[in-house]
Design a protein around this motif. Structure first.
Motif, short mmCIF file in Angstrom:
data_model
loop_
_atom_site.label_atom_id
_atom_site.label_comp_id
_atom_site.label_asym_id
_atom_site.label_seq_id
_atom_site.Cartn_x
_atom_site.Cartn_y
_atom_site.Cartn_z
N PHE A 615 0.81 -1.21 0.00
CA PHE A 615 0.00 0.00 0.00
C PHE A 615 0.85 1.27 0.00
CE2 PHE A 615 -2.84 -3.16 2.07
CZ PHE A 615 -3.85 -3.14 1.12
N ASP A 616 2.20 1.11 -0.03
CA ASP A 616 3.07 2.28 -0.08
C ASP A 616 3.02 2.91 -1.47
OD1 ASP A 616 3.76 1.66 2.45
OD2 ASP A 616 5.74 0.85 1.97
N PRO A 617 3.06 4.24 -1.55
CA PRO A 617 3.07 4.90 -2.86
C PRO A 617 4.28 4.47 -3.69
CG PRO A 617 2.62 6.48 -1.11
CD PRO A 617 3.01 5.20 -0.44
N PHE A 618 4.06 4.22 -4.96
CA PHE A 618 5.08 3.90 -5.96
C PHE A 618 5.74 2.54 -5.74
CE2 PHE A 618 5.07 8.57 -5.49
CZ PHE A 618 4.56 8.90 -6.73
N PHE A 619 5.18 1.74 -4.86
CA PHE A 619 5.69 0.38 -4.70
C PHE A 619 4.88 -0.56 -5.59
CE2 PHE A 619 5.63 -3.86 -2.85
CZ PHE A 619 6.99 -4.11 -2.74
N SER A 620 5.59 -1.32 -6.44
CA SER A 620 4.90 -2.20 -7.37
C SER A 620 5.69 -3.49 -7.53
CB SER A 620 4.75 -1.52 -8.74
OG SER A 620 4.16 -2.40 -9.67
N THR A 621 4.96 -4.61 -7.64
CA THR A 621 5.60 -5.90 -7.89
C THR A 621 5.67 -6.21 -9.38
OG1 THR A 621 3.47 -7.03 -7.65
CG2 THR A 621 4.82 -6.80 -5.67
N LYS A 622 5.06 -5.35 -10.18
CA LYS A 622 5.05 -5.58 -11.62
C LYS A 622 6.38 -5.12 -12.22
CE LYS A 622 0.03 -4.85 -11.86
NZ LYS A 622 -1.06 -4.04 -12.42
N PRO A 623 6.75 -5.68 -13.39
CA PRO A 623 7.98 -5.24 -14.05
C PRO A 623 7.93 -3.74 -14.39
CG PRO A 623 7.16 -7.27 -15.02
CD PRO A 623 6.09 -6.78 -14.10
N LYS A 624 9.10 -3.17 -14.55
CA LYS A 624 9.20 -1.75 -14.86
C LYS A 624 8.43 -1.44 -16.14
CE LYS A 624 12.55 1.99 -15.31
NZ LYS A 624 14.00 2.34 -15.35
N GLY A 625 7.59 -0.42 -16.09
CA GLY A 625 6.79 -0.01 -17.23
C GLY A 625 5.40 -0.59 -17.25
N GLU A 626 5.12 -1.58 -16.37
CA GLU A 626 3.80 -2.22 -16.35
C GLU A 626 2.94 -1.76 -15.18
OE1 GLU A 626 3.54 -6.36 -16.93
OE2 GLU A 626 5.30 -6.48 -18.22
N GLY A 627 3.49 -0.99 -14.27
CA GLY A 627 2.71 -0.52 -13.13
C GLY A 627 3.28 0.77 -12.58
N THR A 628 2.37 1.63 -12.07
CA THR A 628 2.82 2.92 -11.51
C THR A 628 3.10 2.82 -10.02
OG1 THR A 628 0.55 3.60 -10.99
CG2 THR A 628 1.40 4.13 -13.19
N GLY A 629 2.58 1.80 -9.35
CA GLY A 629 2.75 1.71 -7.91
C GLY A 629 1.81 2.62 -7.15
N LEU A 630 0.81 3.20 -7.83
CA LEU A 630 -0.11 4.12 -7.17
C LEU A 630 -1.49 3.50 -6.93
CD1 LEU A 630 0.63 7.45 -9.08
CD2 LEU A 630 1.17 6.93 -6.70
N GLY A 631 -1.81 2.42 -7.65
CA GLY A 631 -3.16 1.88 -7.58
C GLY A 631 -3.60 1.51 -6.18
N LEU A 632 -2.83 0.64 -5.52
CA LEU A 632 -3.22 0.21 -4.18
C LEU A 632 -3.07 1.32 -3.16
CD1 LEU A 632 -1.79 -3.43 -4.00
CD2 LEU A 632 -4.19 -2.73 -4.04
N SER A 633 -2.08 2.19 -3.34
CA SER A 633 -1.92 3.32 -2.42
C SER A 633 -3.13 4.23 -2.47
CB SER A 633 -0.64 4.09 -2.76
OG SER A 633 -0.56 5.27 -2.00
N ILE A 634 -3.58 4.56 -3.66
CA ILE A 634 -4.76 5.43 -3.80
C ILE A 634 -6.01 4.70 -3.33
CG2 ILE A 634 -6.24 6.54 -5.51
CD1 ILE A 634 -3.70 7.28 -7.04
#
Length: 671
Positions: A615-634
């Motif tokens: 849930f941290d901003p900009f944290f993503s388990t997806k490969p680079k370019g496939e996720g912003t890391g904002l979805g769960l945080s928002i």
């Protein structure tokens, strides 16, 4: 020619051998660790040796419990039988009757016979011989030699028994003394080690005798390493050694009674510590020598703190001025004594119009007669207070932090107020939500385009049939089909526009079933294309929610998108196990009703080490370019804004479940 030993000499040699065996066992036992040494071992060895010396049936050792008035067994050889226990009890009662509970007068052996309670005879006859064990007025217990047919001892055996009893009495005395000394030594060492000062004892020739734990911590040397080394070589940096040695010599000569000086200490790690030393004379009366006890206070941090304080004091004005948020220092009577430029700018006043005024007059533009300013209850309070409030004087909504400025003596003479403008943060937050919404729209675009493409092709085909043969009897049906496909397109576009439209964050009474249905309608083609089986298990009916439909739809779409990614990673091709289950039910918590939504996918799962970070901003388990890391945080922020909670549970390689709890509107609660 070798002379053979007489019977008396042979007995004497045998007695000497047994006594030497006892002394050897006691000496070896004394070499054990102090906590492993005990009286019981000594008594047990004594019983075994006396059994061999006298040749009697059994030997016991024990004492008298002064509080409970009964016999306390220490040792026996051979092991005690039930009959032995009865005899021991009888003997104890006799000793009690004769000498009392404190048998210090029991200094000579006595002979006892059964059937004659309390009778004491000469030690040359009787069934049991009871020998006291004591040393220098201390009574340690007694040893009983028992012979069923009567115990007869010659003078040699009596002397040998007496020597053995004296040996164990002395050994027990030595053991007690050693343990008492150890306890005292450990206690003194514990006191020395707990002193928060360096404590060093120095011999008359200047070598180190002892080094406490604090000295080890500061210097980096262990006591064992520096014992016997010259004190200035360890405790003083090279440039001050001659000077300090002269002071030490003058002290021992009697020129001055003590040493007081500050000197740098070069530690083992090469760092320098500032130590304030105080030394006092330490006399050794027995040896007629004079040494020194040195106490050192490590003032390195104190000096560094003073320097830092001076530096911070010098920079305080610059730092205070540089703070971008309004900051004020207020006295206990609510008068502003300092304010930074950000305060003046937010209040749209000059500095002289702020300093000296009441804090309420500046922040709240005053208050009515007979009413108290809400800030006054925080001024001078010993706890930091944080509150979100509208400050009309600063023209905005602020997160206000009110912190006491505590003096060294504990008094509070002023309070610091720091106001963080939330207006700009709300704008940034809204932009982030909008960016995530647009990202979701981009992901939906291909699916929606395909959904529209099918009915458009149908419209074209029906229109072509009408053009080819206007008089065909099926022309009317084809026109109805065109209208139906057109409405289908309009519904898809309307749903997408409803999600994409920028709305005010107003709350309205809504139903979660509608939000989930609209969300699934937008991603239905994507789920179908990926071969994902989606099941919706929602209890009917669910109570309404007071919510922002668009924001909750954004949360639902984000969780479905994450589930799609996890399922596609585990199952690249369609299969029955590629499942997403959406559930909904009412859950009671703390006297309130919540609507619980669950999104369970059977994809790759989430590793335990990163579940707390998703849930941290900009944290993503997806490969680079496939996720912003904002979805769960928002999503986390939107659920929290609705007064709810979002949690995650997962098992790597098997499943992941997100749970959302949203408070039910009071009108929809059931009892």
């Amino acid at each position: 020619m070798t002379r053979s030993l007489s019977a008396g000499e042979a007995d004497q040699l045998r007695f000497f051998h047994h006594r030497n065996r006892l002394l050897t066992a006691i000496r070896e036992h004394s070499l054990c660790e102090p906590e492993e040494q005990s009286r019981l071992f000594i008594f047990q060895q004594c019983c075994a040796v006396l059994k061999d010396v006298v040749g009697c049936d059994s030997v016991w050792a024990g004492g008298i419990d002064r509080e409970r008035h009964h016999y306390v067994p220490f040792a026996s050889f051979p092991p005690v039988t039930s009959i032995d226990a009865i005899i021991q009890k009888s003997i104890t009662e006799t000793i009690n009757a004769r000498f009392g509970l404190d048998p210090v007068a029991f200094t000579a052996p006595v002979s006892l016979s059964p059937g004659e309670p309390g009778s004491i005879r000469d030690i040359s006859a009787g069934n049991s011989l009871v020998w006291p064990v004591g040393y220098q007025g201390r009574f340690y217990g007694f040893v009983t030699l028992h012979q069923q047919g009567g115990l007869v001892l010659n003078q040699q055996k009596k002397e040998c028994i007496g020597h053995i009893i004296d040996d164990i009495a002395l050994a027990i005395f030595a053991l007690d003394t050693a343990q008492k000394l150890k306890i005292e030594r450990d206690f003194n060492k514990e006191i020395v080690d707990t002193i928060q000062a360096l404590m060093v004892t120095i011999s008359p020739c200047g070598t180190i005798l002892s080094f406490n734990r604090r000295a080890e911590q500061v210097s980096g040397y262990s006591e064992r390493e520096i014992q016997g080394k010259y004190w200035v070589d360890v405790l003083i940096s090279p440039d001050r050694r001659l000077e300090c040695q002269q002071v030490f010599s003058d002290t021992l000569k009697g020129t001055q009674p003590s040493i007081n000086f500050q000197a740098p200490l070069l530690t083992r790690a090469g760092t320098v510590r500032a130590i304030n030393w105080h030394g006092s004379i330490r006399h050794n009366i027995e040896q007629g020598t004079v040494g020194l006890v040195m106490l050192g206070i490590d003032e390195t941090e104190s000096l560094a703190a003073d320097q830092q304080l001076n530096m911070l004091t010098a920079r305080w004005e610059k730092i205070f001025i540089a703070i971008q948020d309004p900051a004020l220092v207020v006295s206990n009577d609510s008068t502003i004594i300092e304010a930074n430029p950000a305060t003046c700018a937010a209040a749209k006043k000059r500095r002289e119009e702020v300093i000296g005024k009441k804090v309420c007059d500046i922040l709240h533009l005053g208050h009515g007669e007979g009413t108290q300013c809400p800030l006054e209850q925080f001024i001078g309070c010993r706890r930091t207070q944080i509150t979100e409030t509208e400050l009309h004087g600063l023209h905005g909504t602020y997160m206000l932090t009110v912190s006491p400025l505590v003096e060294e003596n504990g008094d509070i003479n002023a309070t610091l107020l720091l106001a963080r403008n939330l207006t700009e943060e709300e704008v940034v937050r809204a932009e982030a939500i909008r960016a995530a919404q647009l990202a979701a729209i981009g992901e939906l675009a291909s699916g929606v385009a395909h959904e529209i493409n099918n009915p458009i092709n149908g419209i074209i085909n029906y229109a072509q049939l009408i053009l080819d043969d206007p008089g065909d009897p099926e022309t009317t049906d084809n026109l109805y089909n065109i209208i139906s496909e057109g409405k289908r397109i309009a519904g898809i576009v309307s749903n997408l526009l409803a999600f994409a439209r920028h709305r005010e964050e107003a709350l309205a009474l809504s139903r979660i079933e509608t939000i989930i249905a609209n969300s699934l309608h937008l991603v239905a083609h994507l789920l179908k294309k990926d071969g994902i089986v989606c099941a919706v298990n929602i209890a009917d009916p669910l109570p309404p929610l007071m919510c922002n439909e668009q924001q909750l739809q954004q949360v639902v779409l984000n969780l479905i998108s994450n589930a799609r990614y996890a399922l596609n990673m585990r199952y690249p091709q369609p299969c029955p196990e590629k499942r997403l289950i959406i559930g909904g039910e009412v859950n009671a918590q703390g006297g309130r009703q919540f609507l619980r939504l669950s999104f369970t996918d059977y994809g790759i799962g989430i590793a335990p080490g990163i579940q707390e970070r998703i849930f941290d901003p900009f944290f993503s388990t997806k490969p680079k370019g496939e996720g912003t890391g904002l979805g769960l945080s928002i999503s986390h922020g939107l659920v929290r804004d609705h007064g709810g909670f979002i949690r995650v549970r997962s098992k790597v390689g098997e499943w992941t479940q997100f749970q959302i709890d949203l408070p039910v509107h009071p009108d929809g609660e059931t009892t």
